[in-house]
Design a protein around this motif. Sequence first.
Motif, PDB file in Angstrom:
ATOM      1  N   CYS A 153      37.051 -37.769  10.929  1.00 18.19           N
ATOM      2  CA  CYS A 153      36.048 -37.129  12.149  1.00 18.19           C
ATOM      3  C   CYS A 153      36.698 -35.780  12.358  1.00 18.19           C
ATOM      4  O   CYS A 153      38.152 -35.515  12.599  1.00 18.19           O
ATOM      5  CB  CYS A 153      36.265 -38.047  13.333  1.00 18.19           C
ATOM      6  N   THR A 208      39.497 -37.306  18.260  1.00 22.90           N
ATOM      7  CA  THR A 208      38.467 -37.814  17.484  1.00 22.90           C
ATOM      8  C   THR A 208      37.461 -38.596  18.367  1.00 22.90           C
ATOM      9  O   THR A 208      37.430 -38.468  19.471  1.00 22.90           O
ATOM     10  CB  THR A 208      39.162 -39.094  16.555  1.00 22.90           C
ATOM     11  N   HIS A 209      36.263 -38.969  17.642  1.00 22.49           N
ATOM     12  CA  HIS A 209      35.213 -39.538  18.271  1.00 22.49           C
ATOM     13  C   HIS A 209      35.210 -41.101  17.959  1.00 22.49           C
ATOM     14  O   HIS A 209      35.747 -41.383  16.965  1.00 22.49           O
ATOM     15  CB  HIS A 209      33.915 -38.969  17.887  1.00 22.49           C
ATOM     16  N   PRO A 263      39.148 -42.203  12.213  1.00 22.69           N
ATOM     17  CA  PRO A 263      39.746 -41.135  13.137  1.00 22.69           C
ATOM     18  C   PRO A 263      40.159 -40.043  12.148  1.00 22.69           C
ATOM     19  O   PRO A 263      40.546 -38.746  12.792  1.00 22.69           O
ATOM     20  CB  PRO A 263      40.664 -42.052  13.781  1.00 22.69           C
ATOM     21  N   ASP A 264      40.690 -40.369  11.025  1.00 20.41           N
ATOM     22  CA  ASP A 264      41.602 -39.532  10.129  1.00 20.41           C
ATOM     23  C   ASP A 264      40.305 -38.441   9.464  1.00 20.41           C
ATOM     24  O   ASP A 264      40.895 -37.031   8.848  1.00 20.41           O
ATOM     25  CB  ASP A 264      42.166 -39.748   9.128  1.00 20.41           C
ATOM     26  N   ASP A 270      35.573 -34.078  15.010  1.00 14.78           N
ATOM     27  CA  ASP A 270      35.056 -33.557  16.525  1.00 14.78           C
ATOM     28  C   ASP A 270      34.064 -32.652  16.694  1.00 14.78           C
ATOM     29  O   ASP A 270      34.019 -32.022  17.590  1.00 14.78           O
ATOM     30  CB  ASP A 270      36.344 -33.333  17.093  1.00 14.78           C
ATOM     31  N   GLU A 298      36.864 -39.288  22.561  1.00 18.55           N
ATOM     32  CA  GLU A 298      37.903 -40.024  23.089  1.00 18.55           C
ATOM     33  C   GLU A 298      38.198 -39.661  24.347  1.00 18.55           C
ATOM     34  O   GLU A 298      38.510 -40.560  25.211  1.00 18.55           O
ATOM     35  CB  GLU A 298      39.253 -39.687  21.924  1.00 18.55           C
ATOM     36  N   CYS A 330      32.162 -39.664   8.061  1.00 17.27           N
ATOM     37  CA  CYS A 330      33.295 -40.470   8.321  1.00 17.27           C
ATOM     38  C   CYS A 330      32.931 -41.762   9.083  1.00 17.27           C
ATOM     39  O   CYS A 330      33.840 -42.380   9.371  1.00 17.27           O
ATOM     40  CB  CYS A 330      34.154 -39.623   9.427  1.00 17.27           C
TER      41      CYS A 330
END
Length: 108
Positions: free
Chosen positions: A39, A1-2, A36-37, A41, A57, A24
Motif C-alpha cells: 500500500c 498503510t491503509h 501493508p507492504d 497510502d 491506519e 495491493c
Amino acid sequence: THVVTENCIKCKFTDCVDVCPVDCFREGPNFLIIDPDECIDCAVCIPECPANAIFAEEDLPADQLKFIALNAELVSSPSFTSISRSKKPLPDADNWNGMTDKLKYLER
Ligand code: F3S
C-alpha cells in the motif's frame, strides 16, 4: 498503510480494487485485506467502498485497531490471493452492510 476493517466481512463489494494503483488488495472467502507492504497510502480506495470499511491506519476507530494486525497476518494465508478487478459482492452484502460483530464470521 491503509486497513480494511470489520464491515467488509460478508459484504466484499470489491469496488476498492478497481482504483488501487498498486494492486495491493488480497481476497479471502468473505473479506478483503490490504497488503501493508504494498500500500502506498494514496487513499483513493476509501471513498469507493460502499461499506466505508477502509481507513488510513491513523484514522482507525479504536474498536478497529485489531484489523491492522489482521490485515498483515492474512497476507500470508493461502486463502487470500491477489485481486485487481471488481466482481459481484457477496449475495447478502446489502443486508450485512452496517451489522456489528462480524469478526466471528471471518473465513480464513
Ligand atoms: Fe470490502 Fe469495501 Fe472493498 S466492502 S471488498 S473494502 S469495497
